[in-house]
Write a protein that holds these residues in place. Sequence first.
Motif, PDB file in Angstrom:
ATOM      1  N   VAL A  12     -16.227 -51.967 101.857  1.00 32.89           N
ATOM      2  CA  VAL A  12     -16.725 -50.768 101.200  1.00 32.89           C
ATOM      3  C   VAL A  12     -16.807 -50.992  99.695  1.00 32.89           C
ATOM      4  O   VAL A  12     -15.883 -51.526  99.085  1.00 32.89           O
ATOM      5  CB  VAL A  12     -15.791 -49.579 101.500  1.00 32.89           C
ATOM      6  N   THR A  13     -17.918 -50.579  99.107  1.00 37.45           N
ATOM      7  CA  THR A  13     -18.079 -50.625  97.663  1.00 37.45           C
ATOM      8  C   THR A  13     -17.687 -49.263  97.108  1.00 37.45           C
ATOM      9  O   THR A  13     -18.282 -48.245  97.458  1.00 37.45           O
ATOM     10  CB  THR A  13     -19.542 -50.947  97.282  1.00 37.45           C
ATOM     11  N   ILE A  14     -16.658 -49.271  96.264  1.00 32.46           N
ATOM     12  CA  ILE A  14     -16.129 -48.038  95.693  1.00 32.46           C
ATOM     13  C   ILE A  14     -16.424 -48.026  94.198  1.00 32.46           C
ATOM     14  O   ILE A  14     -16.159 -49.009  93.499  1.00 32.46           O
ATOM     15  CB  ILE A  14     -14.616 -47.928  95.935  1.00 32.46           C
ATOM     16  N   LEU A  15     -16.964 -46.905  93.728  1.00 35.18           N
ATOM     17  CA  LEU A  15     -17.178 -46.714  92.292  1.00 35.18           C
ATOM     18  C   LEU A  15     -16.154 -45.711  91.795  1.00 35.18           C
ATOM     19  O   LEU A  15     -16.108 -44.566  92.263  1.00 35.18           O
ATOM     20  CB  LEU A  15     -18.596 -46.199  92.005  1.00 35.18           C
ATOM     21  N   LEU A  36      -5.875 -53.897  99.642  1.00 32.58           N
ATOM     22  CA  LEU A  36      -7.247 -53.515  99.963  1.00 32.58           C
ATOM     23  C   LEU A  36      -8.164 -54.463  99.213  1.00 32.58           C
ATOM     24  O   LEU A  36      -8.046 -54.634  98.010  1.00 32.58           O
ATOM     25  CB  LEU A  36      -7.522 -52.066  99.532  1.00 32.58           C
ATOM     26  N   THR A  37      -9.082 -55.078  99.925  1.00 29.53           N
ATOM     27  CA  THR A  37      -9.959 -56.060  99.295  1.00 29.53           C
ATOM     28  C   THR A  37     -11.381 -55.519  99.160  1.00 29.53           C
ATOM     29  O   THR A  37     -12.334 -56.271  99.174  1.00 29.53           O
ATOM     30  CB  THR A  37      -9.968 -57.380 100.088  1.00 29.53           C
ATOM     31  N   ASN A  38     -11.492 -54.224  99.049  1.00 28.28           N
ATOM     32  CA  ASN A  38     -12.805 -53.623  98.861  1.00 28.28           C
ATOM     33  C   ASN A  38     -13.351 -53.987  97.493  1.00 28.28           C
ATOM     34  O   ASN A  38     -12.619 -54.431  96.617  1.00 28.28           O
ATOM     35  CB  ASN A  38     -12.683 -52.098  98.972  1.00 28.28           C
ATOM     36  N   GLN A  39     -14.634 -53.773  97.333  1.00 26.99           N
ATOM     37  CA  GLN A  39     -15.252 -54.010  96.036  1.00 26.99           C
ATOM     38  C   GLN A  39     -15.058 -52.748  95.212  1.00 26.99           C
ATOM     39  O   GLN A  39     -15.635 -51.709  95.514  1.00 26.99           O
ATOM     40  CB  GLN A  39     -16.738 -54.304  96.190  1.00 26.99           C
ATOM     41  N   LEU A  40     -14.221 -52.830  94.186  1.00 28.85           N
ATOM     42  CA  LEU A  40     -13.951 -51.693  93.318  1.00 28.85           C
ATOM     43  C   LEU A  40     -14.620 -51.930  91.979  1.00 28.85           C
ATOM     44  O   LEU A  40     -14.335 -52.916  91.301  1.00 28.85           O
ATOM     45  CB  LEU A  40     -12.445 -51.496  93.132  1.00 28.85           C
ATOM     46  N   PRO A  65     -22.880 -47.758  95.615  1.00 22.92           N
ATOM     47  CA  PRO A  65     -21.543 -47.473  96.147  1.00 22.92           C
ATOM     48  C   PRO A  65     -21.591 -46.776  97.504  1.00 22.92           C
ATOM     49  O   PRO A  65     -22.502 -46.001  97.788  1.00 22.92           O
ATOM     50  CB  PRO A  65     -20.923 -46.566  95.084  1.00 22.92           C
ATOM     51  N   ASP A  66     -20.564 -47.065  98.319  1.00 30.87           N
ATOM     52  CA  ASP A  66     -20.386 -46.378  99.594  1.00 30.87           C
ATOM     53  C   ASP A  66     -19.530 -45.130  99.407  1.00 30.87           C
ATOM     54  O   ASP A  66     -19.579 -44.207 100.217  1.00 30.87           O
ATOM     55  CB  ASP A  66     -19.682 -47.295 100.599  1.00 30.87           C
ATOM     56  N   LEU A  67     -18.728 -45.127  98.335  1.00 30.11           N
ATOM     57  CA  LEU A  67     -17.797 -44.050  98.058  1.00 30.11           C
ATOM     58  C   LEU A  67     -17.632 -43.942  96.548  1.00 30.11           C
ATOM     59  O   LEU A  67     -17.515 -44.958  95.860  1.00 30.11           O
ATOM     60  CB  LEU A  67     -16.437 -44.352  98.712  1.00 30.11           C
ATOM     61  N   ILE A  68     -17.624 -42.710  96.038  1.00 26.84           N
ATOM     62  CA  ILE A  68     -17.456 -42.477  94.607  1.00 26.84           C
ATOM     63  C   ILE A  68     -16.189 -41.671  94.387  1.00 26.84           C
ATOM     64  O   ILE A  68     -15.984 -40.624  95.007  1.00 26.84           O
ATOM     65  CB  ILE A  68     -18.666 -41.730  94.012  1.00 26.84           C
ATOM     66  N   LEU A  69     -15.321 -42.189  93.508  1.00 25.89           N
ATOM     67  CA  LEU A  69     -14.130 -41.476  93.064  1.00 25.89           C
ATOM     68  C   LEU A  69     -14.437 -40.986  91.654  1.00 25.89           C
ATOM     69  O   LEU A  69     -14.619 -41.794  90.747  1.00 25.89           O
ATOM     70  CB  LEU A  69     -12.914 -42.398  93.057  1.00 25.89           C
TER      71      LEU A  69
END
Length: 152
Positions: A12-15, A36-40, A65-69
Amino acid sequence: MVSDVEHGDELVTILLVEPSPGDTRLFTESFKDAKLTNQLYTVSDADDALDFINQRGEYATDPKPDLILLEPNVPGTNGTDVITELNDEPALADIPVVILTSSAAGEDIIKSHGIDADHYVQKPVEPEDYIGFVQEIEGFWMAIIQEDPVGN
């Protein structure tokens, strides 16, 4: 045990949109500590967030991104404007947004502006609480995947 959060066969790519360098560092370290080895990816203001999401300028080659924080109190364009643009663009409307609030009242403040995000999470006060916070984000993502198992 915390597993990698995967979307299909890809991580998952997280922004993370966070103006505080200290909080950004805590997020980044907590993702590593939680294994967690996601792309942050991180940006510190809403204008850069919109460029990243739309893959413009210096972010043209970065993944969508797959998910935005999102911390809504960011410099530049207001954080609520980021959500509005996401909701107004069909190609972007499916990206889940987690609003990071600094207080229990933060969710009510955001909602009072007519902005409805996918999830609201209060940011930890103590550095040692960030691992649990990251795990909560992972749990939110896993719930999304279970609702939409084919990624559509």
